[in-house]
Design a protein around this motif. Sequence first.
Motif, PDB file in Angstrom:
ATOM      1  N   PHE B 322       0.798  -1.265   0.010  1.00 34.07           N
ATOM      2  CA  PHE B 322      -0.078  -0.089   0.164  1.00 34.07           C
ATOM      3  C   PHE B 322       0.894   1.331   0.192  1.00 34.07           C
ATOM      4  O   PHE B 322       2.054   1.068   0.143  1.00 34.07           O
ATOM      5  CB  PHE B 322      -0.876  -0.057   1.262  1.00 34.07           C
ATOM      6  CG  PHE B 322      -2.001  -1.177   1.193  1.00 34.07           C
ATOM      7  CD1 PHE B 322      -3.127  -1.206   0.257  1.00 34.07           C
ATOM      8  CD2 PHE B 322      -1.808  -2.227   2.292  1.00 34.07           C
ATOM      9  CE1 PHE B 322      -3.764  -2.305   0.101  1.00 34.07           C
ATOM     10  CE2 PHE B 322      -2.780  -2.925   2.309  1.00 34.07           C
ATOM     11  CZ  PHE B 322      -3.743  -3.048   1.187  1.00 34.07           C
ATOM     12  N   GLY B 323       0.187   2.419  -0.044  1.00 41.08           N
ATOM     13  CA  GLY B 323       1.083   3.671  -0.069  1.00 41.08           C
ATOM     14  C   GLY B 323       0.167   4.932  -0.581  1.00 41.08           C
ATOM     15  O   GLY B 323      -1.378   4.534  -0.599  1.00 41.08           O
ATOM     16  N   PRO B 324       0.535   5.897  -0.635  1.00 43.94           N
ATOM     17  CA  PRO B 324      -0.290   7.115  -0.998  1.00 43.94           C
ATOM     18  C   PRO B 324      -0.772   6.875  -2.394  1.00 43.94           C
ATOM     19  O   PRO B 324       0.072   6.157  -3.128  1.00 43.94           O
ATOM     20  CB  PRO B 324       0.491   8.486  -0.669  1.00 43.94           C
ATOM     21  CG  PRO B 324       1.645   7.718   0.143  1.00 43.94           C
ATOM     22  CD  PRO B 324       1.803   6.532  -0.162  1.00 43.94           C
ATOM     23  N   PRO B 325      -1.798   7.579  -3.018  1.00 50.42           N
ATOM     24  CA  PRO B 325      -2.270   7.237  -4.161  1.00 50.42           C
ATOM     25  C   PRO B 325      -1.013   7.773  -5.269  1.00 50.42           C
ATOM     26  O   PRO B 325      -0.611   8.825  -5.030  1.00 50.42           O
ATOM     27  CB  PRO B 325      -3.533   8.206  -4.269  1.00 50.42           C
ATOM     28  CG  PRO B 325      -3.421   9.181  -3.109  1.00 50.42           C
ATOM     29  CD  PRO B 325      -2.654   8.545  -1.986  1.00 50.42           C
ATOM     30  N   GLU B 329       4.410   1.999  -2.842  1.00 49.84           N
ATOM     31  CA  GLU B 329       4.322   1.428  -1.841  1.00 49.84           C
ATOM     32  C   GLU B 329       5.486   1.630  -0.853  1.00 49.84           C
ATOM     33  O   GLU B 329       6.460   1.960  -1.109  1.00 49.84           O
ATOM     34  CB  GLU B 329       3.925  -0.097  -2.043  1.00 49.84           C
ATOM     35  CG  GLU B 329       2.845  -0.228  -2.814  1.00 49.84           C
ATOM     36  CD  GLU B 329       2.560  -1.934  -3.089  1.00 49.84           C
ATOM     37  OE1 GLU B 329       1.374  -2.339  -2.736  1.00 49.84           O
ATOM     38  OE2 GLU B 329       3.396  -2.773  -3.388  1.00 49.84           O
ATOM     39  N   VAL B 330       4.873   1.599   0.366  1.00 52.67           N
ATOM     40  CA  VAL B 330       5.713   2.153   1.415  1.00 52.67           C
ATOM     41  C   VAL B 330       5.998   0.748   2.422  1.00 52.67           C
ATOM     42  O   VAL B 330       5.042  -0.200   2.252  1.00 52.67           O
ATOM     43  CB  VAL B 330       5.274   3.435   2.340  1.00 52.67           C
ATOM     44  CG1 VAL B 330       4.852   4.338   1.591  1.00 52.67           C
ATOM     45  CG2 VAL B 330       3.942   2.582   3.269  1.00 52.67           C
TER      46      VAL B 330
END
Lengths: 652, 652
Positions: B322-325, B329-330
């Motif tokens: 996942f990650g900011p749009p 990904e983080v």
Amino acid sequence: MTTLVSTTAEPPHEGFDPALLQQLLDGKYAALRDQIRAVQCRPEFAPVLGLSRDAYRVQVMEWARAVAAAGLSVPGFPAEYGGQGDPGANVAAFETLGHGDLSLLIKFGVQFGLWGGAVQHLGTKLHHDTYLRAIGTLELPGSFAMTESGHGSNVQQLRTTATYDPQTQEFVIDTPDEGAQKDYIGNAAVHGQMAAVFAQLIVAGEGHGVHALVVPLRNKKGKLHPGVQIEDDGQKLGLNGVDNGKIRFDHVRVPREALLNRYGDVSPEGVYSSPIENPNKRFFTMLGTLVQGRVCVGAAAVSAAKNALTIAVRYGNRRHQFGPPDQPEVPILDYRSHQRRLLPLLARTYALHFAQQELAARFDAVFTGRDTAERSRRELEALAAGMKAQTTWHAMETIQTARECCGGAGYIAANRLGELRNDMDVFTTFEGDNTVLTLLCARALLTGYAHEVGDLNPAGLVTFVAAQAVETVVERLHARQIVQVIADAVPSRDEKRDLLERAYQQELFEWREGHIVAAVATRFRRRLSRGDDAFEVFQAVADHAAAAARAYVDNFALEAFSGAVEACEDPQVRAVLGRLCDLYALSSIEADKGFFQEHGRLAPSRTKQVTREVNELCAELRKDAGLLVDAFGIPDAVLAAPIGLPTVTQTT
Amino acid sequence: MTTLVSTTAEPPHEGFDPALLQQLLDGKYAALRDQIRAVQCRPEFAPVLGLSRDAYRVQVMEWARAVAAAGLSVPGFPAEYGGQGDPGANVAAFETLGHGDLSLLIKFGVQFGLWGGAVQHLGTKLHHDTYLRAIGTLELPGSFAMTESGHGSNVQQLRTTATYDPQTQEFVIDTPDEGAQKDYIGNAAVHGQMAAVFAQLIVAGEGHGVHALVVPLRNKKGKLHPGVQIEDDGQKLGLNGVDNGKIRFDHVRVPREALLNRYGDVSPEGVYSSPIENPNKRFFTMLGTLVQGRVCVGAAAVSAAKNALTIAVRYGNRRHQFGPPDQPEVPILDYRSHQRRLLPLLARTYALHFAQQELAARFDAVFTGRDTAERSRRELEALAAGMKAQTTWHAMETIQTARECCGGAGYIAANRLGELRNDMDVFTTFEGDNTVLTLLCARALLTGYAHEVGDLNPAGLVTFVAAQAVETVVERLHARQIVQVIADAVPSRDEKRDLLERAYQQELFEWREGHIVAAVATRFRRRLSRGDDAFEVFQAVADHAAAAARAYVDNFALEAFSGAVEACEDPQVRAVLGRLCDLYALSSIEADKGFFQEHGRLAPSRTKQVTREVNELCAELRKDAGLLVDAFGIPDAVLAAPIGLPTVTQTT
């Protein structure tokens, strides 16, 4: 020589009829459960310790075939494909199998639930006609190839591709890099002949998001399909009777009809179409049809917790240690410290049992089409996510506690608590990581079950919540909760109410849920309105949001438990269940007493009273503990733990 | 093909030198630890997955011989028997071995610590001359035969008998019934040639309580001694490289000199004598000499927790999801929900590390005779009991959390988290069941470390406490705590103090310990003064007493951690350790916020502030997490978990 463990029977008490309670627990699927128990009790189903991995895999496959041959594999399939059109029966079957070998359970789940479920729910008539019957008989073993090495939780970012080639009217399935290989896939290493493969669908250079296709893995003789590479995942912590593997596709071609096309199709000419226009909604609708997996996993987790408690309670009744001076030693379950370890877990296991029955009933209503409301479907998904996380964590805690409560005897492999824990462990991770599922459940609570917020990507959620007045979000909560939230910080009005009053317990649970949801929504708005970065806002509130989901599940379980108590007709069973429900409610409040005080709902004198009441309930229920585990109805042959049998036979 | 797991390095930061921190953690035994690490890193010490039980037992014996051959087995023995007269070095050696194969650790502990320790501490010069050197070289493998099938915790009630026969000047060792068979005895199933057998000593028809005798089990060729029956305990949940077994004695005769006679002897004519007249005091003095086992088990538990955290933190830095749009990904450790799972456990692991070093230093002072105060010895025993319970539970929680934090990869056996958990599990049960040890520690707190109260038999404790004015009991607490207890319910005075002020954190911890101890003592007196049955009073307060022991250990760990921070000379290391100590203190307070509010010490606004501070500390320490686990100094070859290596090599 006398016996290894003393055989002093449980202390005498008036009690209740555990058979009546078992009837209540078995519910409408009692006959099906009995059929499965009968199969599980066959001599060839007896657990074999120390099998090699290969032999265990063969054994599990034989067991799965025997279950299928008994006609118990696919009650959820339509009748024309060998089922009974009864999705609820699927859950009950899985739940009952959850008392036995968990590798068999997962083999069963992979074959009939995941592989069969993908074809049933994502495919259309052609796929049903071609595959379902052979899946139900296990003539066609298959896999559910979703997870990749690089992507488990973030399914929208899977990297396997399915590219349409209009020249040949085929899809080309490809693994672009090692992170995109399918991983931990059950039935892949040895038995699977086909797989439902989740891949990014690419048509005419345009991506349409993740879709599933039916792809051959190997033929009946075990020879791999050209372009398919499979690697065994090797030894795992548990579930070694299931053959998990990694799958790589090197430009494997499948016909256009391999696309499971219920929610998205490609015409021969290469035009994509879908009944659901919004790609996010489409994605979540497709995943939503697979909710059965989570419902079933939660059901089996409760079953595993029941096994552990059955063993530990019987051992605690039988094992004597210490005692008053110059008097015989007493059963260790007489000790409050021991009661405190086991009885709140027993109460919560009952609570989660009834919650699972309610969840399964809702699942059945939605999947038989009796309940067609969109909101029901979304609530079901949120509830299944939250329940799966809470039941599997509860099972792990219960098994570990049971293991420790059985001391050295619990550490002997033959007593099966270790196998139970090792097999159950991955339940907290598969079918969705528990932490991620908890946040998924929280998101649904915060957004009133809207699908439009996209994936679990936090920014999507933030944007959605930001777009709405918090008041709107809060409005979606039960009106009663809001009143409670507003009436916050008036603990004194509670002081005179009886802690054993069910309505009061329910008020406290509802208030907790409502308060946390409202508080999280308020934090969202406050931080966004001061211009904080959306991703950071999500980071900041994630833990708080998770607490909302836990409170929601706790509340749901109390409602379900309380409903079961009210519906119970036998006065003695009803009385003991009522006390157990009190213990569930009050031990949950006690565990969260920091919260209740922090928010001014319970005064310190009140939380101390809760602790005293929990102690008294433990002391009172201690005499019923043996019957309460008897009522789980786990046959001795299935429990198969020498220290967990109801009586110990003389060894000399 | 790129890599299986992305190799993005940890986010850059200024940090500190982990080598300096490792020096601090290694402390005075750094050279010994390095010697052991060097042995552990030899190729032949590499873990072998999938060994059969028999092969694993052989392997572990070979490893143990290699450790002995390297001269690292018995630094605690006197120099004349091959040691260095350095008991603290024993603990450091065990602690360092705790990072590697735990079957080897336990084999080492059984042979050199338990079997060797019994001969060393309960025997006299004849026994030392006869056995110690051969024990240290592993020429004479032996067992520590205390636990019986029917009696684990309640050692005073063991039923094996050693009856003196003055005619032949022999003891007759006998197992009267199956419950009295020795059980779960390490080194018994295969390798042990002798055992220190704990039995009821009977001389001229009079029982003198439990004593230990040296009894042959089998000869060098493995042939059982006449009258000795041994049964293999079979497969266990873990530690399958250790050969546990059951032992039965059928009137086995041993010479009078077989009695380990430091604390009790029998003359040729059959007259019993002991330097300690009071039988209870004698019993506890004998058991007290064996405290090394608990100190060592706690040390190894902290090591195991370090392994698990090393794996999970490195995986969390590397695994992206996942990650900011529209951005990459983080790393999952960027998520607060993930930080919250791992970083408080990391902080507590450091706290328990420093607590263990202090415990080991006290153990060393008592056992080298530098500290001869009776009270020091008793405090040491109480502390070792409490610490053993808290460290082993902490290790289990940490390993399980680490397993879940590594998802499917954590479930693969090659990554070793499952083996670690399965091996560590029984640490919560052996060397004293954790619940019983917690009560043992609590008893010492309540009685000012008096031995006279007899066994763990609750009635003894109750009578003792009843015999004293509670004021006297309370007087034994630190004067400062009492002031705090009296000053109860004045939370407002705290409101302005900085939560990060160490002295304030320490006040809160001391206050909690003192408050609980005083409250338990008061409950004792109140209930007895109204005539309640002593056994029931114990039942009623057991849980409360356990909380006292936990608060005591938490407080001890904070003192140790805080002392280490103050003593640290490098400013950067000191800064990061200080923050970690804050996280330990505040996450412990947060977990117990219900208590602090209930007793009026922290107001709700204050506990909410604690939660915010914990979140901020997690965010701040997140960047140091990688270096903080590097500083544990676990060689890659010893960690041996592919997902836990500092960098992942390209697989293609």
